[in-house]
Structures are given as structure tokens and as C-alpha cells.
Design an enzyme around this catalytic site. Sequence first.
Site, short mmCIF file in Angstrom:
data_model
loop_
_atom_site.label_atom_id
_atom_site.label_comp_id
_atom_site.label_asym_id
_atom_site.label_seq_id
_atom_site.Cartn_x
_atom_site.Cartn_y
_atom_site.Cartn_z
N TYR A 94 0.85 -1.20 0.00
CA TYR A 94 0.00 0.00 0.00
C TYR A 94 0.89 1.26 0.00
CZ TYR A 94 -3.37 3.33 2.06
OH TYR A 94 -4.17 4.42 2.33
N1 LIG Z 1 -8.81 6.08 6.30
C1 LIG Z 1 -7.54 6.43 6.45
O1 LIG Z 1 -7.00 6.47 7.56
C2 LIG Z 1 -6.72 6.81 5.24
C3 LIG Z 1 -5.43 7.34 5.47
C4 LIG Z 1 -4.67 7.71 4.38
C5 LIG Z 1 -5.16 7.58 3.10
N2 LIG Z 1 -6.42 7.07 2.90
C6 LIG Z 1 -6.89 6.99 1.53
O2 LIG Z 1 -8.14 7.63 1.42
C7 LIG Z 1 -8.89 7.06 0.35
C8 LIG Z 1 -10.28 6.71 0.81
O3 LIG Z 1 -10.18 5.73 1.83
P1 LIG Z 1 -11.28 5.53 2.96
O4 LIG Z 1 -10.56 5.47 4.24
O5 LIG Z 1 -12.39 6.48 2.77
O6 LIG Z 1 -11.71 4.03 2.61
P2 LIG Z 1 -13.13 3.29 2.54
O7 LIG Z 1 -14.04 3.84 3.56
O8 LIG Z 1 -12.81 1.85 2.54
O9 LIG Z 1 -13.71 3.72 1.11
C9 LIG Z 1 -13.03 3.32 -0.04
C10 LIG Z 1 -13.85 3.71 -1.23
O10 LIG Z 1 -13.13 3.28 -2.41
C11 LIG Z 1 -13.96 2.40 -3.16
N3 LIG Z 1 -13.18 1.35 -3.82
C12 LIG Z 1 -12.43 0.39 -3.24
N4 LIG Z 1 -11.94 -0.43 -4.18
C13 LIG Z 1 -12.38 0.05 -5.37
C14 LIG Z 1 -12.23 -0.38 -6.71
N5 LIG Z 1 -11.54 -1.47 -7.04
N6 LIG Z 1 -12.81 0.35 -7.69
C15 LIG Z 1 -13.55 1.44 -7.39
N7 LIG Z 1 -13.74 1.89 -6.15
C16 LIG Z 1 -13.16 1.19 -5.15
C17 LIG Z 1 -14.95 1.82 -2.16
O11 LIG Z 1 -16.17 1.41 -2.77
P3 LIG Z 1 -16.45 -0.06 -3.32
O12 LIG Z 1 -15.85 -1.03 -2.35
O13 LIG Z 1 -17.94 -0.08 -3.38
O14 LIG Z 1 -15.82 -0.11 -4.68
C18 LIG Z 1 -15.20 3.02 -1.26
O15 LIG Z 1 -16.19 3.85 -1.82
C19 LIG Z 1 -8.06 5.86 -0.14
O16 LIG Z 1 -7.27 6.26 -1.25
C20 LIG Z 1 -7.16 5.58 1.05
O17 LIG Z 1 -5.98 4.92 0.65
C21 LIG Z 1 -7.21 6.68 3.95
#
Ligand SMILES: NC(=O)c1ccc[n+]([C@@H]2O[C@H](COP(=O)([O-])OP(=O)(O)OC[C@H]3O[C@@H](n4cnc5c(N)ncnc54)[C@H](OP(=O)(O)O)[C@@H]3O)[C@@H](O)[C@H]2O)c1
Length: 278
Positions: free
Chosen positions: A183
Site C-alpha cells: 500500500y
Molecule cells: N482512512 C484512512 O486512515 C486513510 C489514510 C490515508 C489515506 N487514505 C486513503 O483515502 C482514500 C479513501 O479511503 P477511505 O478510508 O475512505 O476508505 P473506505 O471507507 O474503505 O472507502 C473506499 C472507497 O473506495 C472504493 N473502492 C475500493 N476499491 C475500489 C475499486 N476497485 N474500484 C472502485 N472503487 C473502489 C470503495 O467502494 P467499493 O468497495 O464499493 O468499490 C469506497 O467507496 C483511499 O485512497 C485511502 O488509501 C485513507
Amino acid sequence: MDTPRNTSQHTPPTTPPATGPSAPPGAGLLAGKAVLVTGAGRGIGAAAARLFAREGARVVLAARTEAELRAVTDEIRGVGGTADHVRCDLADPASVRAAVDRAVELYGRLDAAFNNAATVQRPGPLDGATEDEVDHVYAVNFKGPWLAMSAEVAAIRATAGKGAIVNNSSVGSLAANPGLPLYGAMKRAVNSLTESAAVTYGPEGIRVNAIAPGTTLTDMVRAWEQAVPGVIEGLNARTPLRRAADPDEIAQAAAWLLSDRSSYVTGTVLPVDGGLRA
Ligand SMILES: NC(=O)c1ccc[n+]([C@@H]2O[C@H](COP(=O)([O-])OP(=O)(O)OC[C@H]3O[C@@H](n4cnc5c(N)ncnc54)[C@H](OP(=O)(O)O)[C@@H]3O)[C@@H](O)[C@H]2O)c1
């Protein structure tokens, strides 16, 4: 996300004040803009879609789970915003291109995109990952954003002429990430792609930036906590603000970078991390 290195007392997160219902047309930070948001069914992407619409954007929500997309779309419409959704799997190139095409079909233009969607790996050291897991993280977290950016640049160029793209990276891309090594590596690759795109498309007025969120309370981080109990507490202990972010706090940074208020900012990877990397 970033791998924690120590633990201490968990401080519960505070929720930022809710911002109001949809802004009157012309009044918001993103007024008049057509914006694509990937991963908009939940978490940071859903918060971003809600916020961008409140700020006057016409949004297209993309992800794989139709029910989640529909729920957020209905919510935005329910408070007077303009939103639609399209199913898209970042691992399926045709569906990524189709999502960008759909935004142009709906609103006649594309001004901006938040490439937010990503998957997270099974936590553990890099020699514990399988080849299939490496291929999947590569496909969704690197090739997907590359496909999206390529299609978005073409759509912006053909319609709005100028625009802005924000990629969602992670604070876990900025240093070693032994707990989530695949990741972290793919997110660092996205940082490089962001910088290259900024240099390539800057001369034609397309700005490209990334944000690097710290710990944010979403399903992604909750799943990590389930696999590695105590991980959120460990991260909060290393975070100067001593708490995790609400998804809206991350979306606010993306909104600013997509707006004309950041008109001289391009090629940056902006930590939105409560000071975690300071
Ligand atoms: N949460 C944290 O602490 C954190 C920290 C740093 C960075 N981030 C980044 O922030 C972003 C959002 O993360 P989040 O924490 O909001 O995660 P989340 O709640 O798991 O949401 C992820 C979103 O991405 C979609 N997704 C996953 N796989 C996909 C695919 N193959 N094609 C299209 N859509 C896909 C999911 O929908 P479906 O499963 O329905 O496709 C969901 O809408 C990501 O890039 C993550 O790496 C998060």
C-alpha cells in the site's frame, strides 16, 4: 495510512461542526464545476461528494457498490445538490474510462476530479504477501489512478479546457510503511505520478496535486484496527493533534485544491495528517 511504531492513551476523535445544507448556486468554493469523485460510496469519498456538492459542484460519484453510491447521491439531492453516480471498478480499465465519459455526458464538461478510491492490503511484512495481492494493490491503487488521470486530462482538455485533479495518497507513502508495505509503495508511486502530471499538464492550465491523509475514521481504518488491535491508538499517540480525522476534514483539503482558490498550487503532496509527519 501509516504504520504505527508505539502506543499510548487513545484520545477520542472530535467531530468537526457540520457545515450547512447546499450552498446557493454561484456561492460555493466549487460553484459551477463538474467534478468526478471515485470511491464516493463511503468514507472520505462520500464526505467529499457531500462537501463538493454543498460548495456548488455538480458531482458524479463512482465506486463498485451501487447501493452505497445511490444512498449518498440521494442524500445530496435531498438537500438540493446536483449528483449522479456510476459503477466503476478501478481494476477494470473500461469502467474507469466509462465513468469519466459518464461525467461529461451528464454535465457536458469535466472541470475537476478527486481520485480517492483505493484498496488496502492484508497487513503484514512484505514477504508475507502473495503475488495476487501485489497484483491487486497495483491494479487498484496505481494503474486505476493512472487510467483515471489519463481519461480525466483528456476530458478536461476537450470540455472545460482548464481544471484540477487531486489524488488521494497517504501519509503512509512518505516514509517506511512496514505494516502496509505494498500500500505504501503504490501510494508513493501515485505521488510521483502526481508530480509528473503537474509538470506535463501545467502549461495547459491543468493543476494536479495529491493529499496525504493521516489516520481517518473510515471502514478502511476500522478494518485495519480489527486485524491489528490497537493500531488507531498507536497512530493517535504519534499524532500531534492526538486524534484521528473525521472524513470531512480530509475532504476540505481536497475541495480547496480542486478550487480556484489554490490557483498557483500544483505538483504538491499535501499532508492532512494532524501533524503526524512533522
Ligand atoms: N482512512 C484512512 O486512515 C486513510 C489514510 C490515508 C489515506 N487514505 C486513503 O483515502 C482514500 C479513501 O479511503 P477511505 O478510508 O475512505 O476508505 P473506505 O471507507 O474503505 O472507502 C473506499 C472507497 O473506495 C472504493 N473502492 C475500493 N476499491 C475500489 C475499486 N476497485 N474500484 C472502485 N472503487 C473502489 C470503495 O467502494 P467499493 O468497495 O464499493 O468499490 C469506497 O467507496 C483511499 O485512497 C485511502 O488509501 C485513507
